[in-house]
Design an enzyme around this catalytic site. Structure first.
Site, PDB file in Angstrom:
ATOM      1  N   ARG A 103       0.824  -1.225   0.000  1.00 49.46           N
ATOM      2  CA  ARG A 103       0.000   0.000   0.000  1.00 49.46           C
ATOM      3  C   ARG A 103       0.847   1.259   0.000  1.00 49.46           C
ATOM      4  O   ARG A 103       0.342   2.371  -0.127  1.00 49.46           O
ATOM      5  CB  ARG A 103      -0.919   0.022   1.233  1.00 49.46           C
ATOM      6  CG  ARG A 103      -1.903  -1.119   1.341  1.00 49.46           C
ATOM      7  CD  ARG A 103      -2.715  -1.011   2.621  1.00 49.46           C
ATOM      8  NE  ARG A 103      -3.470   0.208   2.656  1.00 49.46           N
ATOM      9  CZ  ARG A 103      -4.687   0.332   2.114  1.00 49.46           C
ATOM     10  NH1 ARG A 103      -5.232  -0.691   1.502  1.00 49.46           N
ATOM     11  NH2 ARG A 103      -5.331   1.464   2.163  1.00 49.46           N
ATOM     12  N   LYS A 123       0.628  -2.042 -18.372  1.00 51.12           N
ATOM     13  CA  LYS A 123       1.348  -3.085 -17.625  1.00 51.12           C
ATOM     14  C   LYS A 123       2.850  -2.914 -17.810  1.00 51.12           C
ATOM     15  O   LYS A 123       3.617  -2.947 -16.856  1.00 51.12           O
ATOM     16  CB  LYS A 123       0.913  -4.466 -18.118  1.00 51.12           C
ATOM     17  CG  LYS A 123      -0.460  -4.880 -17.636  1.00 51.12           C
ATOM     18  CD  LYS A 123      -0.508  -5.350 -16.202  1.00 51.12           C
ATOM     19  CE  LYS A 123      -1.027  -4.474 -15.141  1.00 51.12           C
ATOM     20  NZ  LYS A 123      -2.103  -3.576 -15.260  1.00 51.12           N
ATOM     21  N   GLY A 147      -4.395   9.180   4.415  1.00 49.32           N
ATOM     22  CA  GLY A 147      -5.335  10.153   3.856  1.00 49.32           C
ATOM     23  C   GLY A 147      -4.675  11.518   3.706  1.00 49.32           C
ATOM     24  O   GLY A 147      -3.459  11.642   3.769  1.00 49.32           O
ATOM     25  N   TRP A 158       3.102   6.017   1.955  1.00 48.26           N
ATOM     26  CA  TRP A 158       3.228   6.457   0.556  1.00 48.26           C
ATOM     27  C   TRP A 158       3.042   7.949   0.617  1.00 48.26           C
ATOM     28  O   TRP A 158       1.928   8.433   0.822  1.00 48.26           O
ATOM     29  CB  TRP A 158       2.170   5.779  -0.317  1.00 48.26           C
ATOM     30  CG  TRP A 158       2.286   6.127  -1.762  1.00 48.26           C
ATOM     31  CD1 TRP A 158       3.381   5.966  -2.574  1.00 48.26           C
ATOM     32  CD2 TRP A 158       1.282   6.696  -2.591  1.00 48.26           C
ATOM     33  NE1 TRP A 158       3.098   6.408  -3.836  1.00 48.26           N
ATOM     34  CE2 TRP A 158       1.824   6.847  -3.890  1.00 48.26           C
ATOM     35  CE3 TRP A 158      -0.034   7.092  -2.383  1.00 48.26           C
ATOM     36  CZ2 TRP A 158       1.106   7.393  -4.947  1.00 48.26           C
ATOM     37  CZ3 TRP A 158      -0.761   7.619  -3.441  1.00 48.26           C
ATOM     38  CH2 TRP A 158      -0.182   7.767  -4.696  1.00 48.26           C
TER      39      TRP A 158
HETATM   40  C1  AGP Z   1      -3.206  -0.986 -12.565  1.00 47.98           C
HETATM   41  O1  AGP Z   1      -2.226  -1.975 -12.800  1.00 47.98           O
HETATM   42  C2  AGP Z   1      -2.742   0.084 -11.609  1.00 47.98           C
HETATM   43  N1  AGP Z   1      -2.329  -0.466 -10.381  1.00 47.98           N
HETATM   44  C3  AGP Z   1      -3.756   1.215 -11.466  1.00 47.98           C
HETATM   45  O2  AGP Z   1      -3.925   1.786 -12.753  1.00 47.98           O
HETATM   46  C4  AGP Z   1      -5.151   0.813 -10.944  1.00 47.98           C
HETATM   47  O3  AGP Z   1      -5.844   0.064 -11.916  1.00 47.98           O
HETATM   48  C5  AGP Z   1      -5.953   2.096 -10.670  1.00 47.98           C
HETATM   49  O4  AGP Z   1      -5.283   2.839  -9.675  1.00 47.98           O
HETATM   50  C6  AGP Z   1      -7.404   1.815 -10.229  1.00 47.98           C
HETATM   51  O5  AGP Z   1      -7.399   1.085  -9.044  1.00 47.98           O
HETATM   52  P1  AGP Z   1      -8.789   0.400  -8.557  1.00 47.98           P
HETATM   53  O6  AGP Z   1      -9.164  -0.620  -9.595  1.00 47.98           O
HETATM   54  O7  AGP Z   1      -8.473  -0.196  -7.233  1.00 47.98           O
HETATM   55  O8  AGP Z   1      -9.828   1.492  -8.483  1.00 47.98           O
END
Ligand code: AGP
Length: 607
Positions: free
Chosen positions: A27, A484, A101, A74
Site C-alpha cells: 500500500r 502493464k 489520507g 506512501w
Molecule cells: C493498474 O495496474 C494500476 N495499479 C492502477 O492503474 C489501478 O488500476 C488504478 O489505480 C485503479 O485502481 P482500482 O481498480 O483499485 O480502483
C-alpha cells in the site's frame, strides 16, 4: 495511500505490528515506523525506505509495551524521509498517531495551533492531527479525538495512543480511506485491510465514514462524530492466509497472473445457470423495473479498471443496445455530467477505495443516477456507496499491477450485459453462455505460452519505447498491455487504435521500436496485418498476437504469439494474458521491483 495497523492485547506487539506491516507494504513503502506505550511513555522506531530498514533499526534496540501502532507510508505531504515517517508524536510527547489520507485544511489548523504556541517538527499534514488531539487532552482520549475531527476537513483513517490514558486504549477514526477492526479474546486489532489481520483473526468490523472507535483488551465500541454509540455488524472473513502469501511464485504478480483461471471460475460461480440459460446476481438491490427504466450507462474508473470499462462499453452496447459513456473518475467528477434517474452509473474498482472513482460515483448519485459497483473488496467504500454490487471474487490482489482483477472485471461486465439482456426482455442465447464455459480453460492454455513470452522478453527488454496496437474491442487491451509494461518495467509504452498508426505514431517507427499488434477476430485481423506491414516496411520489430495459425504472419512479424480462440466478446480476456506475462518478464529482466514498482501504490486513496 498508506498502510496502518494496531494492536492491544497479550501478544508480542512489535512482532505482530511488523508482520502486519509486511502484509500492507504494497500500500506504500517509502518509510515505516511503529510506536508502543510502556510505563506511561511513548517508544517509537521509524526508518526511511522499505520495511526491512525499520527491522534493522529494531535489531539495535527493541520497543517494550503491550499495545501499539504501525505504519507504512506512501508520501503525500512531506518528502519520504524519517522526519516525516509515521508514527507522528505531538509537541508535548503525549500522543502518537498514524494516518492514511489527506487533511485538506491542515494549513489553517496548523497556523491556528502555532498561534497557540504549538511547534511542528515534520512537513506532514498528519502532525496537525497529533497536536490538535493533544491540545484537547483535558478529558479522555476519545473526547479529544471527537473534538479534533470536528475541526478537520479531508480524508483520514487514523489511530492514536496516549501516555495520558488510564488503561491500554487505542482510538481510531475513519473518513474515507479504509479501516477495519479485528476482534479477539482479550485482544483487538485495527488495519487498513484484512491482509494484516488474517493470521490472527477472521472476525472483523468494517468502520463506516464518520465512525470513531475505541479498542481495549475488554473489547471495542463504535461512536458517531457526536460521540453517540453506533452498532456495526461483524463479518467473518473467508480469505485463506495462504492466498496472501506468494504460493511458491517469485512475485505476487506472477502468482496472480496464474490464479486467473480459478479467479474467473469464482467470478462465474453461482451466477450462471447453464441449464436455465440465465445469469443472476445475489447482491443487486435494483429491481428489474429499475433496470428496465435505464436509458444510459456511465462506466467510471481509473487506470486498468478504466480499460476494463472501455471493454465493458463494447460488450454492453453490442449485447444490450444501451448507450454507454466511459469516463475517468478524475474527469467525470469535474465535468458536470448529464445524469438523472434514467442513468445507471457503474464504478469499476479493484480496491473500492480509489478516491477519484469514489468521487465520480458520488457525483452520479448526487445527480439522481442509480449507482452500482464492480468491485473486488467486500466492505470497501465503493460497495457501501452503491445500490448494487457485482463482486469480482478475484481474491486479494497484492501485486500493485492489476491482473486477475482486470480479467474478472471483464467477465463481470459480460455477465452484467447478459443479465441486462434477460431483464430487458432481449433474452440470452446458448452461444453467449457457452462462451463462458470454455473461458477458464482457454486462459489456462494462454498461460502455457509463458516460456515463449519469457524468451521474447529477453530479446526486447532493453527497448526504450514500445507501441501496442489493437482494433475495436482489442484497442483497450492494447492500452492495458502498454500500461502493464509502463508501470512495472518503466519502459515508455503507448497503446493506440491500430487505425491511428497513419495519423502520427508511424513517425516513431524505426529498428529500435518494438510494436505489439493484436490481430485476433476475423473482422479486423486483416487490417491489423497491414499495420504490421507498415511497421516492417520501416524496419520496426513486430510482435504479433493472433488467434489462428501464425504461419501467414511470417512475412510481417518477428515474433508470433498464438492464443486460443474464444468468442469475440471474451477474446480480450485471453489476449491480455500474454501481454501481462510479457510485461512481467521484461520487468524481471530489467531487475525492477515488480510487486512494488517505484512511485506507485496499490490503491490511490487520495486525489
Ligand atoms: C493498474 O495496474 C494500476 N495499479 C492502477 O492503474 C489501478 O488500476 C488504478 O489505480 C485503479 O485502481 P482500482 O481498480 O483499485 O480502483
Amino acid at each position: 495511500m498508506c498502510g496502518i495497523v494496531g494492536y492491544v492485547g497479550h501478544r508480542d506487539v512489535v512482532g505482530l505490528l511488523l508482520d502486519g506491516l509486511e502484509k500492507l507494504e504494497y500500500r506504500g513503502y517509502d518509510s515505516a515506523g511503529i510506536v508502543t506505550v510502556h510505563d506511561g511513555a511513548l517508544q517509537t522506531a521509524r526508518a526511511e525506505g522499505k520495511l526491512s530498514r525499520l527491522k534493522d533499526r529494531l535489531k539495535k534496540g527493541g520497543l517494550e509495551g503491550a499495545y501499539g501502532l504501525g505504519h507504512t507510508r506512501w508520501a503525500t505531504h512531506g518528502a519520504p524521509v524519517e522526519r516525516n515517517a509515521h508514527p507522528i508524536v505531538d509537541a508535548r510527547r503525549q500522543v502518537a498517531l498514524i494516518h492514511n489520507g489527506i487533511i485538506e485544511n491542515f494549513l489553517s489548523v496548523k497556523e491556528s495551533l502555532q498561534a497557540d504556541g504549538w511547534t511542528f517538527d515534520s512537513d506532514t499534514d498528519t502532525e496537525v492531527i497529533a497536536n490538535l488531539i493533544s491540545s484537547h487532552l483535558e478529558d479522555s482520549l476519545l473526547e479529544a479525538v471527537l473534538k479534533a475531527v470536528a475541526e478537520l476537513e479531508g480524508m483520514y483513517a487514523f489511530a492514536v495512543v496516549s501516555t495520558r490514558s488510564s488503561e491500554q486504549e487505542i482510538i481510531v477514526a475513519r473518513q474515507g480511506p479504509p479501516l477495519l477492526l479485528g476482534l479477539g479474546d482479550g485482544e483487538q486489532f485495527l488495519a487498513s485491510d484484512a491482509a494484516a489481520l488474517l493470521a490472527y483473526t477472521r472476525q472483523v468490523v468494517f468502520l463506516e465514514n464518520g465512525d470513531i472507535a475505541r479498542l481495549t483488551t475488554d473489547g471495542y465500541a463504535v461512536y458517531d462524530h457526536r460521540g453517540e454509540s453506533v452498532e456495526r455488524s461483524e463479518h467473518r472473513l473467508n480469505w485463506d492466509p495462504v492466498q496472501i502469501e506468494k504460493g511458491g511464485y517469485r512475485h505476487f504478480m506472477l502468482k496472480e497472473i496464474h490464479e486467473q483461471p480459478q479467479a474467473l471460475q469464482d467470478t462465474l460461480a453461482g451466477r450462471v445457470d447453464f441449464e436455465l440459460g440465465k445469469v443472476d446476481f445475489d447482491t443487486f438491490s435494483l429491481t428489474h423495473e429499475d433496470l428496465r427504466r435505464i436509458e444510459r450507462i456511465h462506466l467510471l474508473a481509473c487506470g486498468t479498471s478504466w480499460h476494463a470499462a472501455l471493454v465493458g462499453k463494447f460488450l454492453i452496447e453490442e449485447l444490450v443496445r444501451v448507450p454507454v459513456e466511459v469516463d475517468y473518475g478524475s474527469e467525470y467528477r469535474y465535468r458536470d455530467p448529464i445524469v438523472d434517474e434514467r442513468v445507471l452509473a457503474i464504478g469499476i474498482s479493484q480496491s473500492g477505495e480509489t478516491a477519484d472513482t469514489l468521487a465520480a460515483m458520488e457525483t452520479a448519485a448526487e445527480k439522481g443516477g442509480r449507482l452500482v459497483t464492480i468491485c473486488n473488496v467486500a466492505g470497501s467504500q465503493a460497495t457501501r456507496l452503491s445500490e448494487g454490487v457485482i463482486y469480482t471474487q478475484a481474491g486479494p490482489e497484492i501485486g500493485v499491477a492489476s491482473t486477475k482483477a482486470f480479467t474478472t472485471q471483464l467477465v463481470a461486465c459480460y455477465l452484467l450485459a447478459l443479465y441486462l439482456r434477460r431483464i430487458r426482455g432481449i433474452g440470452v442465447d446458448s452461444e453467449q453462455l457457452e462462451a463462458l464455459a470454455h473461458l477458464p480453460q482457454a486462459v489456462s492454455q494462454a498461460l502455457e505460452l509463458e516460456s515463449q513470452l519469457e524468451d521474447i522478453a529477453k530479446r526486447y527488454h532493453r527497448a526504450d519505447d514500445f507501441l501496442y496496437l489493437g482494433r475495436g474491442i482489442n484497442y483497450p487491451i492494447a492500452l492495458e498491455g502498454a500500461l502493464k509494461l509502463k508501470e512495472i518495467s518503466y519502459i515508455h509504452a503507448e497503446g493506440y487504435p491500430a487505425g491511428e498508426m497513419k495519423h502520427g505514431p508511424i513517425a516513431l517507427i524505426d529498428e529500435d521500436l518494438p510494436t505489439v499488434a493484436i490481430a485476433t477476430g476475423d473482422q479486423v485481423a486483416e487490417k491489423v496485418r497491414s499495420n504490421m506491414q507498415q511497421v516492417k516496411a520501416r524496419d520496426g520489430k513486430v510482435i504479433a498476437l493472433v488467434d489462428h495459425s501464425g504461419e501467414s504472419y511470417r512475412d510481417v512479424a518477428d515474433e508470433i504469439i498464438e492464443v486460443p480462440r474464444v468468442s469475440r466478446w471474451l477474446q480480450p480476456i485471453v489476449n491480455v494474458i500474454p501481454l501481462q506475462l510479457l510485461a512481467y518478464h521484461i520487468g524481471v529482466w530489467r531487475g525492477c521491483d515488480v510487486d512494488q514498482p517505484r512511485n506507485l501504490a496499490k490503491s490511490v486513496t487520495v486525489e
